[in-house]
Design an enzyme around this catalytic site. Structure first.
Site, PDB file in Angstrom:
ATOM      1  CD  GLU A   1      36.262  45.564  40.085  1.00 57.43           C
ATOM      2  OE1 GLU A   1      35.322  45.386  40.023  1.00 57.43           O
ATOM      3  OE2 GLU A   1      36.885  45.444  41.766  1.00 57.43           O
TER       4      GLU A   1
ATOM      5  CE  LYS B   1      27.914  48.069  44.624  1.00 56.05           C
ATOM      6  NZ  LYS B   1      28.785  49.070  43.850  1.00 56.05           N
TER       7      LYS B   1
ATOM      8  CG  LEU C   1      31.135  44.303  42.952  1.00 55.46           C
ATOM      9  CD1 LEU C   1      31.163  44.309  44.767  1.00 55.46           C
ATOM     10  CD2 LEU C   1      30.370  45.462  42.848  1.00 55.46           C
TER      11      LEU C   1
ATOM     12  CE1 TYR D   1      29.917  50.310  47.274  1.00 56.57           C
ATOM     13  CE2 TYR D   1      27.802  51.358  46.189  1.00 56.57           C
ATOM     14  CZ  TYR D   1      29.420  51.561  45.984  1.00 56.57           C
ATOM     15  OH  TYR D   1      30.349  51.399  45.059  1.00 56.57           O
TER      16      TYR D   1
END
Ligand code: PDD
Length: 284
Positions: free
Chosen positions: A178, A146, A202, A32
């Site tokens: 993250e 993702k 990411l 996505y």
């Protein structure tokens, strides 16, 4: 919002249904993107679509339209929904087929959906900064994709919500990776430090924009892993994401970052980032 994209067509959202045997629904077998819209215009759309294609290719899904066609479809969707400030959510799954873990055999079309949502800029939080907690990073080793599989991220964010915090900062061993839905930065002795874009995080579009803005404005910046201890002793900390922009972090696990207010480097980067938005999408 009134309209959605389903497999290349813009239809009323109330009619946009996906079968229960869609592999996105059953296996999280898809990817996505979330794209920010300011003043009815997409921000860094090309970068998001490039990452969308890359994520899809990483799991052997081919987007069935050229990027330019997808881009103009998304522009039409924004117009149809009269979206001014908000986001586009876009996802593709491996399609609808009887449940079986292995890829379907033969021609199964992927399912592509997109819809919009009104979202204001988090103006107050951008001024005051946000509180965070630390959680162990229990995710898989392809966080660069993702993926629709967000269970570990969901559990991390829920812990943050229960602690009345905005974000959960994840660590693997002693290293900070993250946030549950953001990238993390620290500032030490005027140097901006953030995790390199490896398989463990990411590669944020906002992160890359910030790296670029640092270089363009002579702010020292380095992509390297940093530890929990470095985070706790940082002069400043902030997170970045499509919806959160450059968001100051003022508390981590109940410990105040430096003076408990957004720091000067963070403030400068916020200003540069706002200028970037204005230059691409008009006044805020
Ligand atoms: N999240 N890391 C993770 C795990 C994310 O889910 C996100 C984005 C980011 C920041 O990436 P970007 O700057 O390209 O938004 C980093 C989106 C916004 C979401 O899932 O809603």
């Amino acid at each position: 919002m009134g309209f959605a994209i389903l497999n290349g067509e813009i239809i009323e959202r109330v009619n946009a249904f996906v079968d229960v045997e869609d592999r996105g629904y059953q296996f999280g077998d898809g990817v996505y993107e979330v794209i920010r819209v300011y003043n009815g215009r997409m921000f860094t759309a090309k970068e998001h679509l490039r990452r969308f294609v890359r994520s899809a290719e990483s799991i052997c899904i081919t987007i069935p339209y050229p990027t330019e066609q997808l881009m103009s479809l998304l522009e039409k969707l924004i117009q149809k929904n009269s979206l001014q400030q908000g986001i586009i959510y876009l996802q593709i799954s491996r399609g609808i087929t009887p449940r079986n873990h292995a890829f379907p055999v033969g021609d199964v079309a992927p399912t592509l959906v997109a819809y919009t949502k009104e979202v204001d800029r988090p103006v107050e939080k951008l001024k005051s900064g946000v509180k965070t907690i630390l959680v162990e990073d229990i995710r898989w080793l392809r966080c660069d994709i993702k993926s629709l599989n967000l269970l570990a991220n969901v559990l991390a964010k829920q812990k943050a919500a229960e602690a009345n915090c905005f974000e959960a900062i994840q660590y693997r061993g002693r290293d900070i990776t993250e946030g549950s839905s953001s990238n993390i930065f620290i500032v030490k002795d005027s140097v901006v430090i953030t995790h390199p874009s490896t398989n463990l995080i990411l590669k944020g579009i906002t992160k890359d924009e910030i790296l670029r803005l640092c270089t363009a404005n002579a702010i020292a910046v380095v992509e390297r892993t940093f530890t929990l201890e470095e985070l706790m002793q940082a002069d400043e900390a902030f997170l970045s994401s499509t919806t959160g922009e450059v968001m100051p972090i003022i508390e981590i696990d109940k410990k105040i970052v430096k003076d408990g207010v957004p720091g000067p480097v963070t403030r400068r980067l916020q200003a540069f980032f706002e200028e970037e938005i204005k230059s691409k999408c008009g006044n805020l």
